[in-house]
Write a protein that holds these residues in place. Structure first.
Motif, PDB file in Angstrom:
ATOM      1  N   ILE A  82       0.778  -1.236   0.143  1.00  0.00           N
ATOM      2  CA  ILE A  82      -0.023  -0.083   0.012  1.00  0.00           C
ATOM      3  C   ILE A  82       0.867   1.069  -0.223  1.00  0.00           C
ATOM      4  CG2 ILE A  82      -1.669   1.300   1.489  1.00  0.00           C
ATOM      5  CD1 ILE A  82      -2.852  -1.335   2.346  1.00  0.00           C
ATOM      6  N   LEU A 109      -7.391  -2.743  -4.842  1.00  0.00           N
ATOM      7  CA  LEU A 109      -8.121  -2.441  -3.757  1.00  0.00           C
ATOM      8  C   LEU A 109      -9.195  -1.121  -4.336  1.00  0.00           C
ATOM      9  CD1 LEU A 109      -5.863  -2.158  -0.780  1.00  0.00           C
ATOM     10  CD2 LEU A 109      -7.779  -3.712  -1.183  1.00  0.00           C
ATOM     11  N   ALA A 116     -11.344  -3.031   0.486  1.00  0.00           N
ATOM     12  CA  ALA A 116     -10.587  -1.919   0.980  1.00  0.00           C
ATOM     13  C   ALA A 116     -11.045  -1.675   2.366  1.00  0.00           C
ATOM     14  CB  ALA A 116     -10.343  -0.703   0.098  1.00  0.00           C
TER      15      ALA A 116
END
Length: 220
Positions: A82, A109, A116
């Motif tokens: 991420i 995501l 998410a």
């Protein structure tokens, strides 16, 4: 996809699971294989389908600290995928494992908003667990911490038998020491104390809990 309660896959719907499978590819690793290296950078995550892994890091003195044990359904590597930061821990297969490798996880995501949101909940739970363990290290003695780790394994992997709740330990005694923040000698002494009290019985890579409530009391 069978998964442990509380792990990533257990939070998903059948449609979500199908999306995860479609976005990745299946890979297998043998016992003892390093799956993720601390310090690496990449954008892929691993969703465990079978087997267990340890998540660990090393101190400046070279001592291994086991941060977590993850089983089927677990999600690994999500933070680096991420935010792009280096991997914060090493992931090692404790037994043969199978998982789904999903690359470019941020893009996945973006197109799966519900997943998410669930991931945010999962990360929040991991942070709370880390806080709880830090409190344990300051408030509990080694025997209490060992009892707590055994209860955690029993809750997730325990199998009821005629002689008690049997837990197949994926960890060596050194790894259990790293998970409890104690020396191997201190962990050996703690296990002996629990055995002498009749709470557990130990064997090669296994523990049988004879008195679950007694073990819970000792863990407090």
């Amino acid at each position: 996809m069978e998964s442990d309660p509380g792990e990533f896959l257990s939070m998903l719907t059948d449609e979500d699971r199908a999306a995860v499978r479609a976005a990745g590819r299946i890979r297998r690793w043998e016992r003892g294989t390093t799956v993720i290296n601390e310090g690496d950078t990449s954008d892929w995550v691993l969703v465990l389908l079978d087997g267990r892994v340890k998540v660990s890091s090393h101190t400046s003195g070279g001592t291994e600290v086991v941060l977590a044990i993850r089983g089927p359904g677990g999600l690994l590597g999500e933070l680096t995928a991420i935010d792009g930061s280096p991997r914060s821990a090493t992931v090692t297969a404790l037994e043969p494992i199978t998982g789904i490798v999903v690359r470019d996880f941020p893009s996945f995501l973006e197109s799966h908003g519900r997943i998410a949101v669930l991931l945010m909940q999962l990360i929040s739970g991991k942070l709370r667990d880390a806080d709880r363990k830090r409190i344990e290290y300051g408030a509990y003695d080694t025997t209490g911490r060992v009892a707590t780790r055994l209860l955690e394994l029993a809750d997730r992997y325990g199998e009821q038998t005629n002689s008690g709740l049997r837990v197949a330990l994926p960890l060596s005694q050194d790894e259990l020491a790293g998970w409890t923040g104690a020396s191997r000698e201190a962990v050996s002494k703690a296990l002996r104390t629990l055995r002498d009290r009749g709470l557990i019985e130990t064997g090669r890579r296994r523990v049988t809990i004879h008195d679950l409530e007694g073990l819970r009391k000792r863990a407090r």
